[in-house]
Scaffold this active site. Structure first.
Site, PDB file in Angstrom:
ATOM      1  N   GLY A 181       6.984 -12.360   7.751  1.00  0.00           N
ATOM      2  CA  GLY A 181       7.193 -10.997   8.229  1.00  0.00           C
ATOM      3  C   GLY A 181       5.922 -10.331   8.714  1.00  0.00           C
ATOM      4  N   CYS A 415       0.170   3.080  15.234  1.00  0.00           N
ATOM      5  CA  CYS A 415      -1.221   3.123  15.711  1.00  0.00           C
ATOM      6  C   CYS A 415      -2.078   3.753  14.625  1.00  0.00           C
ATOM      7  CB  CYS A 415      -1.351   3.851  17.037  1.00  0.00           C
ATOM      8  SG  CYS A 415      -1.067   5.584  16.949  1.00  0.00           S
TER       9      CYS A 415
HETATM   10  P1  NAD Z   1       6.524 -13.699   4.046  1.00  0.00           P
HETATM   11  O1  NAD Z   1       7.023 -14.083   2.705  1.00  0.00           O
HETATM   12  O2  NAD Z   1       7.441 -13.041   5.008  1.00  0.00           O
HETATM   13  O3  NAD Z   1       5.887 -14.981   4.754  1.00  0.00           O
HETATM   14  C1  NAD Z   1       5.042 -15.892   4.098  1.00  0.00           C
HETATM   15  C2  NAD Z   1       5.090 -17.183   4.887  1.00  0.00           C
HETATM   16  O4  NAD Z   1       4.169 -18.121   4.318  1.00  0.00           O
HETATM   17  C3  NAD Z   1       6.462 -17.835   4.873  1.00  0.00           C
HETATM   18  O5  NAD Z   1       6.897 -17.978   6.201  1.00  0.00           O
HETATM   19  C4  NAD Z   1       6.241 -19.166   4.173  1.00  0.00           C
HETATM   20  O6  NAD Z   1       7.048 -20.185   4.698  1.00  0.00           O
HETATM   21  C5  NAD Z   1       4.773 -19.413   4.450  1.00  0.00           C
HETATM   22  N1  NAD Z   1       4.106 -20.310   3.491  1.00  0.00           N
HETATM   23  C6  NAD Z   1       4.083 -20.246   2.145  1.00  0.00           C
HETATM   24  N2  NAD Z   1       3.307 -21.212   1.644  1.00  0.00           N
HETATM   25  C7  NAD Z   1       2.837 -21.929   2.691  1.00  0.00           C
HETATM   26  C8  NAD Z   1       1.972 -23.045   2.817  1.00  0.00           C
HETATM   27  N3  NAD Z   1       1.419 -23.620   1.756  1.00  0.00           N
HETATM   28  N4  NAD Z   1       1.693 -23.515   4.062  1.00  0.00           N
HETATM   29  C9  NAD Z   1       2.231 -22.930   5.173  1.00  0.00           C
HETATM   30  N5  NAD Z   1       3.061 -21.864   5.093  1.00  0.00           N
HETATM   31  C10 NAD Z   1       3.345 -21.360   3.873  1.00  0.00           C
HETATM   32  O7  NAD Z   1       5.231 -12.783   3.772  1.00  0.00           O
HETATM   33  P2  NAD Z   1       4.483 -11.807   4.806  1.00  0.00           P
HETATM   34  O8  NAD Z   1       5.203 -10.512   4.867  1.00  0.00           O
HETATM   35  O9  NAD Z   1       4.189 -12.536   6.059  1.00  0.00           O
HETATM   36  O10 NAD Z   1       3.137 -11.566   3.990  1.00  0.00           O
HETATM   37  C11 NAD Z   1       2.210 -12.630   3.832  1.00  0.00           C
HETATM   38  C12 NAD Z   1       1.160 -12.286   2.802  1.00  0.00           C
HETATM   39  O11 NAD Z   1       0.322 -11.244   3.280  1.00  0.00           O
HETATM   40  C13 NAD Z   1       1.731 -11.790   1.495  1.00  0.00           C
HETATM   41  O12 NAD Z   1       0.960 -12.277   0.439  1.00  0.00           O
HETATM   42  C14 NAD Z   1       1.618 -10.303   1.602  1.00  0.00           C
HETATM   43  O13 NAD Z   1       1.576  -9.697   0.337  1.00  0.00           O
HETATM   44  C15 NAD Z   1       0.315 -10.171   2.354  1.00  0.00           C
HETATM   45  N6  NAD Z   1       0.205  -8.939   3.148  1.00  0.00           N
HETATM   46  C16 NAD Z   1      -1.000  -8.684   3.723  1.00  0.00           C
HETATM   47  C17 NAD Z   1      -1.153  -7.544   4.510  1.00  0.00           C
HETATM   48  C18 NAD Z   1      -2.452  -7.192   5.162  1.00  0.00           C
HETATM   49  O14 NAD Z   1      -2.587  -6.117   5.680  1.00  0.00           O
HETATM   50  N7  NAD Z   1      -3.406  -8.053   5.219  1.00  0.00           N
HETATM   51  C19 NAD Z   1      -0.082  -6.695   4.716  1.00  0.00           C
HETATM   52  C20 NAD Z   1       1.136  -7.023   4.163  1.00  0.00           C
HETATM   53  C21 NAD Z   1       1.272  -8.154   3.401  1.00  0.00           C
END
Ligand code: NAD
Length: 556
Positions: A181, A415
């Protein structure tokens, strides 16, 4: 419309869709807005897995269960403006007396007393049906699809390019894991910032969703084909992106063997949750799902080891020239627990690139057109371009977002705006509604990842100048400020971004419905919210924030 008819049209689990247009179903826009936004969070165009009410970020849910969704809908359809609805971890639990300028919904998600605040206790309580993981914008009903992180990711990748490559990112390879996501914003953000991008996700359906929504250019199951495409794009200096199906640890291993050292390396797999998020190296998706059920302890241990291996390779690549930074999923913490003792030897994206923006009260401001008409977003974009002609970055962003961003669910825009700017934007939007220039009210909100709304020592508050990283008085003050200010709904969550035990954060949403009442609330909320960010960073000793106290007349 009566309750049963409404459910039939908009909320037949798992098919959810927000009503559009300017006809009210609820008694006022202050209750219609949370109703539409809850349903929008669950729309299959928006949510990663509506059948389980999962919106994004591993298991981040909008409501506890389908019955809770129906009960929230039933209440919001008839809630009066002297009452407020209480939501406890996605379940409606009561209605209190309040007043017309108070929030209509008060939300608390995933909170645990500190000594109990770990995934083990959380999962035990979750299994009993007592609690829900709300992530940041999932349980607070202001998720807008992958666009929600797009500009932040773009700012981060562009700042990285400025810092390490003098802005010359063409032909540079950026590699990351996770195209879910939020992670799914990376390919588009990277190419907008000039890089060639390789993203790896173990789940092909996730990459397919990015293809369908225009966030990624190509998808392949073959490492060889991915590298052929990447080499071609780099040589031609084409800003294109490739999604490769695979485990990120396997792919990093192959890159290392082939001596391909990415220029920039980060990760956005759902590492914050070692049981229900991250997929350990060596397991297929099905094997992972089975092992999770049959032996959660073994699963967790494999996940931690896999994360340790992943960071081991990332550190080796760093030695060989990659710029490596953490992108907010707590990968370093769980890799450390998995045995990688140098996991924290590289920094997170906030101290690396984003904190100076927080010192100006800037953060991810977003808005949604409740009419459902994309034309309303075009009108708001235009209004902001006219209001802030000196802000060249904003103009560039809005122009390219109009062309490149496909909407998911209700049309929305994000934004980064700061002190003064947010208040000005809010009043402009309220006037557009009042004058009938847009088809229906505009919902204004933000991520909990913001300047003054979060305590998260491995992310937003990593390495604060005064060592106050873990102090969570600030998000509580933020919640109280936005409640007094008259946001339309407010929320306080635990564990977003980095997982249970590692963060506490507050959210707010305020609705511009064109009324005097809304104007008064907008002026308070959109002043207080960024002011909290400046106070928080000034108190920690950041010079720029201290100067901004004077500049914005925030002296006390
Ligand atoms: P999500 O659950 O929608 O997607 C995570 C993806 O990682 C999935 O598609 C899954 O298949 C994949 N995945 C898991 N393990 C894997 C591996 N070993 N190799 C390859 N792919 C793998 O989560 P999201 O909404 O995309 O969020 C991702 C992460 O970022 C979460 O930990 C979330 O808390 C964090 N996050 C960061 C920010 C930011 O601003 N930096 C913002 C929101 C969320």
């Amino acid at each position: 419309m009566d309750y049963s008819e409404f459910i039939k049209q908009f909320a037949q689990h798992p098919s959810y869709r927000s009503p559009r247009g300017n006809e009210l179903n609820a008694r006022s826009w202050q209750t219609e807005a949370p109703l539409r936004m809850l349903l929008n969070n669950l729309d299959s165009e928006v949510a990663e897995n509506p059948a389980e009410l999962i919106v994004y970020g591993g298991t981040g849910q909008a409501a506890r269960d389908p019955e809770s969704v129906r009960r929230i809908i039933r209440t919001l359809l008839t809630l009066e403006e002297t009452r407020s609805l209480l939501i406890q971890s996605g379940k409606p639990v009561g209605i209190i007396r309040s007043h017309a300028q108070a929030p209509r919904v008060l939300i608390a998600n995933s909170n645990l007393v500190p000594a109990w605040a770990d995934w083990e206790n959380f999962n035990r309580l979750r299994k009993k049906g007592l609690i829900m993981f709300g992530q940041m914008t999932a349980g607070s009903w202001i998720y807008i699809g992958t666009q929600g992180i797009l500009q932040g990711t773009y700012e981060t990748f562009a700042a990285c390019g400025e810092k390490y490559f003098n802005g010359n990112t063409h032909g540079k390879l950026l590699v990351s894991g996770g195209l879910g996501g939020m992670g799914g914003a990376q390919p588009l953000a990277a190419t907008m910032a000039g890089y060639t991008f390789l993203g790896v996700d173990v789940d092909r359906e996730r990459i397919r969703k990015r293809l369908q929504t225009g966030y990624i250019d190509r998808m392949t199951e073959s490492y060889e084909e991915a590298m052929k495409l990447i080499n071609h794009y780099r040589e031609k200096r084409e800003t294109r992106s490739v999604g490769l199906v695979g485990n990120i640890v396997d792919v990093l291993d192959m890159l290392r063997k082939d001596n391909i050292i990415p220029d920039v390396l980060t990760d956005q797999t759902s590492a914050h949750d070692p049981l229900n998020g991250y997929i350990p190296q060596g397991l297929t998706l099905q094997q992972a799902a089975d092992l999770r059920k049959s032996s959660p302890t073994e699963y967790r241990s494999l996940a931690l080891k896999s994360m340790a291996r992943q960071i081991g390779i990332m550190l080796e690549m760093r030695k060989r020239g990659s710029v490596v930074f953490d992108y907010g999923n707590n990968l370093r913490e769980f890799a450390r627990q998995g045995g990688e003792k140098d996991a924290f030897s590289y920094r997170g994206f906030v101290p690396e690139f984003i904190r100076p923006l927080f010192c100006q009260g800037k953060g991810p401001f977003r808005w949604v057109a409740l009419s459902g008409n994309p034309e309303d977003i075009r009108i708001t974009d235009q209004a902001l371009m006219e209001a802030f002609p000196q802000n060249k970055n904003l103009l560039k962003w809005l122009e390219s977002a109009e062309v490149k961003v496909r909407y998911q669910g209700l049309p929305a825009r994000i934004c980064w705006l700061g002190m003064d700017e947010r208040e000005k934007a809010g009043i402009i939007f309220n006037d557009l509604v009042k004058l009938g220039k847009v088809g229906a009210p505009i919902v204004i909100g933000r991520d909990h990842l913001d300047c003054g709304s979060v305590a998260s020592p491995n992310r937003e508050t990593e390495a604060m100048a005064d060592g106050s990283d873990a102090i969570s008085d600030w998000p509580l003050l933020n919640l109280m400020a936005n409640t007094c200010g008259g946001a339309t709904w407010v929320s306080f969550h635990h564990g977003g971004g980095v997982g249970i035990g590692y963060s506490q954060h507050a959210g707010m949403v305020v609705v511009a419905d064109g009324t005097q009442r809304a104007a008064a609330c907008l002026k308070r909320v959109l002043y207080n919210d960024p002011a909290l960010g400046i106070y928080r960073h000034a108190d920690a000793g950041y010079r720029e924030a201290v100067d901004n106290i004077d500049f914005f007349n925030l002296n006390y």
